[in-house]
Design an enzyme around this catalytic site. Structure first.
Site, short mmCIF file in Angstrom:
data_model
loop_
_atom_site.label_atom_id
_atom_site.label_comp_id
_atom_site.label_asym_id
_atom_site.label_seq_id
_atom_site.Cartn_x
_atom_site.Cartn_y
_atom_site.Cartn_z
N ASN A 6 17.52 15.45 18.76
CA ASN A 6 16.29 15.97 18.19
C ASN A 6 15.81 14.87 17.24
OD1 ASN A 6 14.17 17.14 16.87
ND2 ASN A 6 15.19 19.10 16.50
N HIS A 60 13.68 19.99 20.94
CA HIS A 60 12.91 20.39 19.76
C HIS A 60 13.05 21.89 19.57
CE1 HIS A 60 11.04 16.49 19.53
NE2 HIS A 60 10.86 16.56 20.84
N TYR A 87 10.85 26.85 11.97
CA TYR A 87 12.16 26.38 12.44
C TYR A 87 13.27 27.42 12.34
CZ TYR A 87 9.70 21.94 12.30
OH TYR A 87 8.78 20.93 12.52
N ARG A 139 1.52 22.79 18.81
CA ARG A 139 1.29 22.49 17.39
C ARG A 139 0.21 21.41 17.21
NH1 ARG A 139 6.87 21.69 14.53
NH2 ARG A 139 5.47 21.82 12.74
N ARG A 166 13.92 24.85 5.46
CA ARG A 166 12.70 24.12 5.79
C ARG A 166 11.76 24.96 6.66
NH1 ARG A 166 12.35 19.32 10.30
NH2 ARG A 166 10.19 18.82 9.87
N GLU A 224 16.08 15.10 25.16
CA GLU A 224 15.31 15.29 23.92
C GLU A 224 15.13 16.79 23.69
OE1 GLU A 224 11.49 13.34 24.19
OE2 GLU A 224 10.63 14.65 22.65
N ALA A 234 10.53 13.94 13.35
CA ALA A 234 9.22 13.28 13.32
C ALA A 234 9.25 11.91 13.99
CB ALA A 234 8.73 13.16 11.89
N PRO A 270 15.42 13.08 11.10
CA PRO A 270 15.03 13.31 9.72
C PRO A 270 14.62 14.75 9.43
CG PRO A 270 13.33 12.08 10.88
CD PRO A 270 14.53 12.12 11.79
N ASN A 271 15.01 15.19 8.24
CA ASN A 271 14.66 16.51 7.68
C ASN A 271 15.38 17.68 8.36
OD1 ASN A 271 12.76 15.54 5.69
ND2 ASN A 271 11.46 15.01 7.42
#
Ligand code: DQA
Length: 144
Positions: free
Chosen positions: A73, A99, A22, A106, A17, A97, A76, A9-10
């Site tokens: 990825n 990111h 990012y 963070r 964004r 995975e 969230a 998502p996103n």
């Protein structure tokens, strides 16, 4: 060898964004870089992006028998989705995975991943390169 790249998502908003976190590279540009990398590695690659948890679960289930591995990825959903974790575990498909940001630097809620425990490995914090490193790592893992 055929690898599925899943963007959660996103990530369709990459480029616009929160660029301070990012970067400014768009999702299409990331996919082009991955395509080039796949050519160099001599493998086939396919892309999927969804903002919906159920669609991601269905796509991972459908990858069984069609793909040798997945680079994901989960966005969230990394921090919330037992369903995506179970899809990876149930299919047994080798999954890396990735990111863009270093999630461990963070907010505390980002420091828990439901996916890591069923992944071959995790790459976090190298910007767009996280995807390329993840793909290379997965291909090398599958070859050995
Ligand atoms: C992300 C990190 C997640 O915490 C966040 O929700 C994202 C992107 C990353 O690539 O850094 O959507 O997965």
């Amino acid at each position: 060898m055929k690898i599925l790249i899943v963007h959660g998502p996103n990530l369709n908003l990459l480029g616009k964004r929160e660029p301070e976190i990012y970067g400014t590279t768009t999702l299409d540009e990331i996919n082009s870089l991955l395509k080039k990398e796949a050519e160099t590695l001599g493998i086939e690659i396919e892309f999927f992006q969804s903002n919906s948890e159920g669609e991601i679960v269905t796509k991972i289930q459908g990858a069984m028998g069609k793909f040798d591995g997945v680079v994901i990825n989960p966005g969230a959903y990394t921090h919330t989705s037992i369903a995506i974790r179970d899809a990876v575990a149930s299919t047994g498909i080798s999954t890396v995975e990735v990111h863009i940001s270093n999630v461990y630097k963070r907010e505390e809620f980002r420091q828990k991943s439901f996916i890591s425990g069923v992944a071959v490995g995790v790459i976090s914090g190298f910007g767009v390169d996280s995807y390329l490193l993840g793909l290379r790592g997965l291909v090398s893992y599958l070859k050995n």
